[in-house]
Design a protein around this motif. Sequence first.
Motif, PDB file in Angstrom:
ATOM      1  N   ARG A  69       0.833  -1.207   0.000  1.00 50.53           N
ATOM      2  CA  ARG A  69       0.000   0.000   0.000  1.00 50.53           C
ATOM      3  C   ARG A  69       0.869   1.260   0.000  1.00 50.53           C
ATOM      4  O   ARG A  69       0.544   2.251  -0.664  1.00 50.53           O
ATOM      5  N   ARG A 218      -0.751  -9.423  -1.016  1.00 51.20           N
ATOM      6  CA  ARG A 218      -1.133  -8.479  -2.060  1.00 51.20           C
ATOM      7  C   ARG A 218      -2.281  -8.985  -2.922  1.00 51.20           C
ATOM      8  O   ARG A 218      -2.880  -8.215  -3.680  1.00 51.20           O
ATOM      9  N   ALA A 219      -2.577 -10.268  -2.843  1.00 51.60           N
ATOM     10  CA  ALA A 219      -3.592 -10.853  -3.715  1.00 51.60           C
ATOM     11  C   ALA A 219      -4.998 -10.432  -3.288  1.00 51.60           C
ATOM     12  O   ALA A 219      -5.271 -10.223  -2.098  1.00 51.60           O
ATOM     13  N   ASP A 220      -5.875 -10.315  -4.258  1.00 54.68           N
ATOM     14  CA  ASP A 220      -7.278 -10.041  -3.981  1.00 54.68           C
ATOM     15  C   ASP A 220      -7.914 -11.283  -3.354  1.00 54.68           C
ATOM     16  O   ASP A 220      -7.750 -12.391  -3.882  1.00 54.68           O
ATOM     17  N   PRO A 221      -8.618 -11.161  -2.210  1.00 52.01           N
ATOM     18  CA  PRO A 221      -9.181 -12.340  -1.549  1.00 52.01           C
ATOM     19  C   PRO A 221     -10.082 -13.174  -2.451  1.00 52.01           C
ATOM     20  O   PRO A 221     -10.046 -14.412  -2.393  1.00 52.01           O
ATOM     21  N   ALA A 222     -10.876 -12.516  -3.288  1.00 45.64           N
ATOM     22  CA  ALA A 222     -11.759 -13.259  -4.191  1.00 45.64           C
ATOM     23  C   ALA A 222     -10.946 -14.069  -5.197  1.00 45.64           C
ATOM     24  O   ALA A 222     -11.288 -15.221  -5.513  1.00 45.64           O
ATOM     25  N   ARG A 223      -9.861 -13.471  -5.694  1.00 41.77           N
ATOM     26  CA  ARG A 223      -9.009 -14.187  -6.652  1.00 41.77           C
ATOM     27  C   ARG A 223      -8.303 -15.354  -5.967  1.00 41.77           C
ATOM     28  O   ARG A 223      -8.133 -16.429  -6.561  1.00 41.77           O
TER      29      ARG A 223
END
Length: 387
Positions: A69, A218-223
């Motif tokens: 971030r 860093r990954a999107d939780p949904a992904r």
Amino acid sequence: MSGAIGSLVRPGRDLRVDVIRGLALWFIFIDHTPGNLLGGATLRNIAFCDATEGFVLLAGYAAGIAYGRMLEREGWLRAAGRVAGRVGTLYVAHIFLFVVFTAQVGFSAAALDQAAYLDELQLDPFGQEPYRALLEALLLRYQPAFLDILPLYIVVLGMFAVVLPLVARPGLLLLASVALYAATRGFDLAPPSWTGSGWFFNPFAWQLLFAIGVALGRADPARLTRLFPWSRWLAALALLVLVVGAVTLNWVWHGPVRGFEAPEWLAAWMADVDKTGLHPARLASVLVMAWLVGHLIPAGAAWLSGPFAAPFALMGQQSLPVFCASIFLSFLGRVAIETSAGWPMQVAVNLAGLAALVAVGVVAAWYAEGSKRRPPALPDVAKAATR
């Protein structure tokens, strides 16, 4: 008391990370206390990994979130500067811990006539060449026993500052990390060591676990859910793998005492599962457990904010001072257990150790909270006097 501790836990975080880091710190205290019977129940006795692997993975996860971030907001130079500042803090903490631990063990060895302490904890070079040993410690080339975790983190975090722009491209980050890991294990790459025995934790190998944590952070939780979906069959397989690993571990280590001799090939393979170079079996073990924990414990689970979890969450959030205290306290625990190894002393050492670590977390959180507050504005009379 638990409510007061809970009020010091910083909100807006994934408390699973903090609680597990706190548990890992307690396990490190237990495992670093020889003769501690509770050490038979820690992670290292039932898996090919231990608290260190979990701690490094979660450190990478937290770094990926925080510095990722910061990279987006302030750019690479400022974010790398913050990482470098953290490296400096860790370095100062390591040198301080080195001085305190060396004094503690040296005094105890002289007072209790236990010269074996110096040899066992690899402090005998300090007695033979104190000035050279101090210089090598400053260069991180000399690391006595139990003083090898912070140097690992210092080097890994320093490497992270250099490759920080790759945080935005986690695939490339992981590719570079895997390449370095493979080269390290294939060509025996390692930082220099004064004693010639090498680093107990080779940062060129352990950086892979940190990088995986960064990518997960860093990954999107949904992904992430799409890439690593929940499956009862896969979970059953993961549990089976962990159970087989635990049985194998105890068969090789403790079987001969009970008349169950493991095959020679299995014992030889187990001997090659090294911790220094982060053997693939250790890496796989911690990642399998991370997948299970990530799915079985929801981020918003109520018990994570409850009285049981609050002390561990606080310890996890104040990991550096708590870790440093654990090294000092574990040696005190060892001396206490050597005077009396009975159940009363075992219980006293473990409860007092946990209470002391929580107290360190409380003080560190209180100080950090106070340092964030702005000084009160000067009253009008004082402002006029300063003109």
